[in-house]
Design a protein around this motif. Structure first.
Motif, PDB file in Angstrom:
ATOM      1  N   GLY A  26       0.908  -1.225  -0.039  1.00 22.00           N
ATOM      2  CA  GLY A  26       0.124   0.111   0.060  1.00 22.00           C
ATOM      3  C   GLY A  26       0.924   1.227  -0.126  1.00 22.00           C
ATOM      4  N   GLY A  27       2.197   1.118  -0.589  1.00 19.38           N
ATOM      5  CA  GLY A  27       2.969   2.256  -0.381  1.00 19.38           C
ATOM      6  C   GLY A  27       2.681   3.473  -0.951  1.00 19.38           C
ATOM      7  N   ALA A  28       2.956   4.680  -0.359  1.00 25.66           N
ATOM      8  CA  ALA A  28       2.766   6.109  -0.953  1.00 25.66           C
ATOM      9  C   ALA A  28       3.481   6.503  -2.006  1.00 25.66           C
ATOM     10  CB  ALA A  28       2.894   6.932   0.406  1.00 25.66           C
ATOM     11  N   MET A  82      -7.473   7.477  -3.080  1.00 30.30           N
ATOM     12  CA  MET A  82      -6.071   7.809  -3.072  1.00 30.30           C
ATOM     13  C   MET A  82      -5.548   7.394  -4.524  1.00 30.30           C
ATOM     14  SD  MET A  82      -5.196   8.257  -0.139  1.00 30.30           S
ATOM     15  CE  MET A  82      -3.498   8.193   0.102  1.00 30.30           C
ATOM     16  N   LEU A  86      -2.318   9.729  -5.056  1.00 28.78           N
ATOM     17  CA  LEU A  86      -0.984   9.109  -5.202  1.00 28.78           C
ATOM     18  C   LEU A  86      -0.659   9.024  -6.518  1.00 28.78           C
ATOM     19  CD1 LEU A  86      -0.878   6.366  -2.477  1.00 28.78           C
ATOM     20  CD2 LEU A  86       0.001   8.702  -2.364  1.00 28.78           C
TER      21      LEU A  86
ATOM     22  N   GLY B  11       0.810  -2.511   4.272  1.00 33.00           N
ATOM     23  CA  GLY B  11       0.146  -1.306   4.065  1.00 33.00           C
ATOM     24  C   GLY B  11       1.054  -0.252   4.628  1.00 33.00           C
ATOM     25  N   ASP B  12       0.575   1.175   4.187  1.00 35.11           N
ATOM     26  CA  ASP B  12       1.111   2.214   4.575  1.00 35.11           C
ATOM     27  C   ASP B  12       0.386   3.282   5.287  1.00 35.11           C
ATOM     28  OD1 ASP B  12       2.756   4.659   4.603  1.00 35.11           O
ATOM     29  OD2 ASP B  12       3.715   4.327   2.526  1.00 35.11           O
ATOM     30  N   ARG B  13       0.605   3.861   6.127  1.00 35.14           N
ATOM     31  CA  ARG B  13       0.040   5.095   6.828  1.00 35.14           C
ATOM     32  C   ARG B  13      -0.353   6.112   5.961  1.00 35.14           C
ATOM     33  NH1 ARG B  13       0.760   9.909   9.140  1.00 35.14           N
ATOM     34  NH2 ARG B  13       0.288  10.329  11.337  1.00 35.14           N
ATOM     35  N   ASP B  14       0.697   6.518   5.224  1.00 42.77           N
ATOM     36  CA  ASP B  14       0.392   7.623   4.210  1.00 42.77           C
ATOM     37  C   ASP B  14       0.169   7.185   2.724  1.00 42.77           C
ATOM     38  OD1 ASP B  14       1.180   9.987   6.014  1.00 42.77           O
ATOM     39  OD2 ASP B  14       2.767   8.887   6.272  1.00 42.77           O
ATOM     40  N   GLY B  15       0.007   6.015   2.708  1.00 40.00           N
ATOM     41  CA  GLY B  15      -0.576   5.569   1.504  1.00 40.00           C
ATOM     42  C   GLY B  15      -1.760   4.641   1.747  1.00 40.00           C
ATOM     43  N   ILE B  16      -1.972   3.424   1.424  1.00 39.93           N
ATOM     44  CA  ILE B  16      -3.315   2.800   1.640  1.00 39.93           C
ATOM     45  C   ILE B  16      -2.895   2.028   2.875  1.00 39.93           C
ATOM     46  CG2 ILE B  16      -4.856   1.211   0.678  1.00 39.93           C
ATOM     47  CD1 ILE B  16      -3.732   2.219  -2.078  1.00 39.93           C
ATOM     48  N   PRO B  17      -3.541   1.924   4.009  1.00 43.32           N
ATOM     49  CA  PRO B  17      -3.279   1.559   5.205  1.00 43.32           C
ATOM     50  C   PRO B  17      -3.818  -0.186   4.974  1.00 43.32           C
ATOM     51  CG  PRO B  17      -4.940   3.105   5.590  1.00 43.32           C
ATOM     52  CD  PRO B  17      -4.449   2.894   4.200  1.00 43.32           C
ATOM     53  N   THR B  36      -0.310  -5.415   8.254  1.00 39.74           N
ATOM     54  CA  THR B  36       0.316  -4.536   8.914  1.00 39.74           C
ATOM     55  C   THR B  36       0.380  -3.218   8.138  1.00 39.74           C
ATOM     56  OG1 THR B  36       2.385  -4.113  10.275  1.00 39.74           O
ATOM     57  CG2 THR B  36       2.802  -4.936   8.083  1.00 39.74           C
ATOM     58  N   THR B  37       0.754  -2.090   9.051  1.00 39.30           N
ATOM     59  CA  THR B  37       0.883  -0.727   8.330  1.00 39.30           C
ATOM     60  C   THR B  37       1.911  -0.048   8.697  1.00 39.30           C
ATOM     61  OG1 THR B  37      -1.539  -0.548   8.648  1.00 39.30           O
ATOM     62  CG2 THR B  37      -0.597   1.429   8.033  1.00 39.30           C
ATOM     63  N   GLU B  38       2.716   0.436   7.812  1.00 37.24           N
ATOM     64  CA  GLU B  38       4.081   0.911   8.218  1.00 37.24           C
ATOM     65  C   GLU B  38       3.989   2.437   8.279  1.00 37.24           C
ATOM     66  OE1 GLU B  38       7.713  -1.736   7.205  1.00 37.24           O
ATOM     67  OE2 GLU B  38       6.977  -0.862   5.333  1.00 37.24           O
ATOM     68  N   CYS B  39       4.765   3.157   9.129  1.00 33.15           N
ATOM     69  CA  CYS B  39       4.685   4.497   9.436  1.00 33.15           C
ATOM     70  C   CYS B  39       6.139   4.991   9.283  1.00 33.15           C
ATOM     71  CB  CYS B  39       4.238   4.613  10.915  1.00 33.15           C
ATOM     72  SG  CYS B  39       4.002   6.312  11.363  1.00 33.15           S
ATOM     73  N   PHE B  40       6.260   6.031   8.627  1.00 36.68           N
ATOM     74  CA  PHE B  40       7.742   6.499   8.378  1.00 36.68           C
ATOM     75  C   PHE B  40       7.975   7.686   9.081  1.00 36.68           C
ATOM     76  CE2 PHE B  40       7.002   3.780   4.756  1.00 36.68           C
ATOM     77  CZ  PHE B  40       8.095   3.028   4.487  1.00 36.68           C
ATOM     78  N   VAL B  41       6.725   8.437   9.732  1.00 36.62           N
ATOM     79  CA  VAL B  41       6.770   9.674  10.485  1.00 36.62           C
ATOM     80  C   VAL B  41       6.626   9.477  11.893  1.00 36.62           C
ATOM     81  CG1 VAL B  41       6.083  10.909   8.438  1.00 36.62           C
ATOM     82  CG2 VAL B  41       4.485  10.069   9.879  1.00 36.62           C
TER      83      VAL B  41
ATOM     84  N   MET C 297      15.709   9.216  12.457  1.00 43.70           N
ATOM     85  CA  MET C 297      15.086   8.045  12.169  1.00 43.70           C
ATOM     86  C   MET C 297      15.098   7.499  10.743  1.00 43.70           C
ATOM     87  SD  MET C 297      10.835   7.663  13.140  1.00 43.70           S
ATOM     88  CE  MET C 297      10.681   9.240  12.299  1.00 43.70           C
ATOM     89  N   ASN C 298      15.130   8.351   9.873  1.00 39.44           N
ATOM     90  CA  ASN C 298      15.274   8.192   8.382  1.00 39.44           C
ATOM     91  C   ASN C 298      16.596   8.531   7.863  1.00 39.44           C
ATOM     92  OD1 ASN C 298      12.402   7.178   7.752  1.00 39.44           O
ATOM     93  ND2 ASN C 298      12.118   9.473   8.540  1.00 39.44           N
ATOM     94  N   GLN C 377       4.556  17.616   8.462  1.00 39.22           N
ATOM     95  CA  GLN C 377       6.254  17.168   8.253  1.00 39.22           C
ATOM     96  C   GLN C 377       6.951  17.766   7.015  1.00 39.22           C
ATOM     97  OE1 GLN C 377       3.637  14.941   8.888  1.00 39.22           O
ATOM     98  NE2 GLN C 377       4.363  13.654  10.336  1.00 39.22           N
ATOM     99  N   PHE C 463      -2.083   1.871  15.720  1.00 39.36           N
ATOM    100  CA  PHE C 463      -1.466   0.347  15.479  1.00 39.36           C
ATOM    101  C   PHE C 463      -0.162   0.314  15.997  1.00 39.36           C
ATOM    102  CE2 PHE C 463       0.507   2.052  11.708  1.00 39.36           C
ATOM    103  CZ  PHE C 463      -0.768   2.927  11.209  1.00 39.36           C
TER     104      PHE C 463
END
Lengths: 100, 41, 515
Positions: A26-28, A82, A86, B11-17, B36-41, C297-298, C377, C463
């Motif tokens: 689901g990457g942005a 989205m 995106l 999933g991605d918190r800032d894309g599609i969860p 799962t949902t990833e978060c980069f921020v 972090m990044n 951000q 989450f």
């Protein structure tokens, strides 16, 4: 890709095999989505996680690529907006390269 | 392609969860084995 | 109805290269995994000087010296286009160097856990003694006491009894563990909590210095960072808020901590608004310090792409919410947006709940809001890490929502985004970017009649705590004050009551007396 998630994917690939298991992303953004696709296919290119040097051979698809296989109402409700946000084409193009 | 497959969702918190992808792949007849949902921020 | 108002906002940044290298989780994980790490070897070459951090345009926006719109005019990458004559002091805040901050950590440490090497302590004391408002802070004299020597400090950190404090590549001190076995009081946790406390103290002192807020007039403090303080029997028991208020002379205040990941500050603002509108308290401060764990972090991605380690800033803020003064912008408490447990996790469900539903409550359209401040951000930090331009994605989602609601023509989506959007300028400190960095400007722009209203949007990834898959989000609208203060006396209502009484009297006089 998150290290804990790499470990989980590795476990699942061992359990189900690469023919039965697919990964949906689901990457942005194109680069990060491609990186995830690459990691589950040929290994972690950043050599940070459990998939460093591990070629699972899993196929990864971005959610945008699976639009036709999903109930259209559900897709619209869950993902539709989205598509306006995106860069769909760029993401698909990038993720696709790692399934060849 | 999705029907009858086991699916792991990243999933991605800032894309599609994750949960939004879950709803989609469920409707396509797949079995979700991880989400799962990833978060980069 | 009397809405509560935003009376002031202050913002602090602390450049913390030593903490980035030794306490940032990306680096601590790398150190644990690899004895020799390419990342850790390269990282020092990518650290910025304090001057570079001060002249970095997004940082100048954060402390109030450049407005967010001016950032649009500065070409990217911003780190290659420093702001000329940039100052550490700003309209709303200040950027502090790491050595002074380490000194402040010792001053706010109530349990003698921070030990500083003697010569470093003397140097830092000299710097803090000339700081315009920190020189008078409670317990300033602590910086004169109990210095350590390098050998002892080294011994403590080498034996896992303390977390090292580095400045300019030198071991200059440590934070000791507060209990022999209790993990909640370990040196790692105590370090993070003291960083959070000290940076929030700095932000609150800035709020007082910049807005003239009298510490004794503060009734309540809500702390909304992402840290947890407590011991093994009540990990996260609290209370950061009172510990911070105590350092700033808020003798008449009590307080508590509110948590919801990055959405914490938005929740805290709603609580502060409710407490002041109800009359329970007159003056409430919402504040939070920074997170050392998130520094760098990044940075792996930044280094790979040849960028400086841009996540070298601890962020903090303090916002004063008060009773309606007839002047300051109001918080529309009749239009609070919230992501409900049943709202759903899809981006459109989240944005509908946070942005569209509250607008519907008061009959506004998406385009009636002049500025949206979602997660602000800095894109220069998030784009190389694969998260994209987070505020821009939020703006596009809000625009897309407008398209779906028929309030924006699809072809005009990007035009709308341009009109209500702004470039992100906040450090990736979790709770810090989430809507609140714009409040200072929103207040200024509304009071100068540049805009009428803004929406502050906080979103949180619940989450990450592994207890639920739920997302979270809260929004609030800040709007121009009409200048009319409701005194509780309604002339029309009183007129009606008198008229009714006179009618009853006339009726009783007209009808024959009953016997």
């Amino acid at each position: 890709m998150d290290l804990e998630n790499q470990a989980r994917i590795k476990e699942l690939a061992e359990k189900y095999g690469k023919d039965d298991l697919i990964v949906v992303l689901g990457g942005a953004e194109a680069e990060a989505s491609g990186l995830a696709a690459e990691t589950v296919a040929t290994g972690d290119p950043t050599f940070a996680g459990p998939l460093s040097g591990v070629s699972l051979g899993l196929k990864a698809y971005h959610m945008f690529e699976l639009k036709d296989q999903v109930d259209s109402e559900v897709y619209e409700e869950q993902v539709g907006m989205m598509e306006m946000v995106l860069n769909v084409d760029e993401i698909i193009e990038e993720v696709k390269t790692y399934r060849k | 392609m999705l029907k009858g497959k086991k699916v792991a969702i990243l999933g991605d918190r800032d894309g599609i969860p994750g949960p939004a992808i879950e709803e989609c792949v469920k409707s396509a007849g797949s079995e979700i084995v991880f989400s799962t949902t990833e978060c980069f921020v | 109805m009397n809405y509560p108002v935003v009376k002031g906002a202050a913002y602090a940044l602390i450049q913390a290269n030593g903490m980035l290298f030794y306490q940032g989780t990306t680096q601590t994980q790398e150190r644990r995994k690899n004895g020799v790490s390419e990342h850790l070897e390269k990282l020092p070459d990518h650290l910025r000087s304090f001057e570079e951090a001060v002249s970095y345009a997004p940082n100048q926006v954060y402390i109030g010296n450049l407005n967010p719109d001016e950032l649009k005019g500065i070409p990217r990458p911003w780190f290659q286009h420093p702001v000329p004559d940039a100052q550490r002091d700003g309209r709303f805040g200040e950027i502090m160097p790491e050595d002074e901050f380490i000194g402040l950590m010792k001053i706010v440490d109530a349990f003698d856990l921070v030990i500083l090497e003697e010569s470093f302590q003397v140097r830092v004391k000299e710097k803090l003694a000339v700081h315009p408002f920190l020189k008078g802070i409670k317990d300033f004299e602590k910086i004169n006491k109990n210095p350590g020597n390098q050998a002892d400090i080294y011994k403590l950190t080498a034996s896992d009894s303390a977390q090292p404090i580095y400045f300019d590549g030198q071991l200059v001190g440590c934070v000791k563990k507060a209990h022999e076995f209790d993990e909640s009081l370990s040196h790692h946790v105590m370090f993070e909590n003291l960083v959070g406390k000290a940076s929030a103290v700095f932000a609150l002192k800035l709020l007082m210095a910049k807005t003239g807020l009298n510490p004794e007039e503060v009734d309540y403090i809500i702390e909304c960072s992402e840290e947890a303080c407590g011991d093994m029997n009540q990990r996260g028991g609290g209370n950061f808020a009172k510990a911070i208020g105590e350092m700033c002379g808020c003798l008449n205040a009590t307080g508590s901590d509110t948590r919801s990941f990055c959405a914490g500050p938005a929740h805290a603002l709603v609580e502060a608004a409710a407490l002041t509108q109800s009359g329970i308290y007159k003056n409430v401060v919402v504040l939070a310090g920074g997170a050392s764990a998130k520094l760098g972090m990044n940075s792996k991605d930044h280094i790979k792409k040849g960028l400086p380690a841009l996540e070298d800033m601890l962020g903090a803020f303090a916002i004063h919410i008060g009773e309606n003064d007839g002047v300051s912008p109001v918080i529309r408490t009749d239009a609070i947006g919230r992501h409900k447990i049943g709202s759903g996790a899809s981006p459109q469900a989240v944005m509908t709940a946070i942005v569209a539903d509250p607008l519907d409550k008061i009959g506004y359209r998406i385009t009636d809001i002049d500025r949206y401040a979602p997660e602000m951000q800095n894109p220069e930090i998030t784009e190389p890490a694969g998260a994209g331009d987070v505020p821009l994605a939020n703006y596009k989602m809000i625009g897309a929502l407008g398209v779906k609601r028929g309030e924006i023509v699809r072809a005009d989506l990007l035009k709308a985004v341009k009109s209500f959007g702004m470039p992100g300028f906040a450090p990736t400190q979790g709770h810090v970017p989430s809507g609140v960095p714009f409040i200072g400007y929103a207040r200024k722009m509304i009071m100068e009649d540049n805009i009428t209203r803004a929406m502050i949007v906080g979103k949180g990834s619940l989450f990450l705590g592994r207890l639920t898959n739920l997302f979270d989000g809260v929004s609030l609208i800040i709007e121009k004050n009409t200048g009319v203060i409701d005194t509780g006396f309604n002339k029309e209502e009183v007129r009606g009551m008198i008229a009714e009484a006179l009618r009853d009297l006339a009726k009783s006089l007209a009808s024959p007396a009953k016997r």
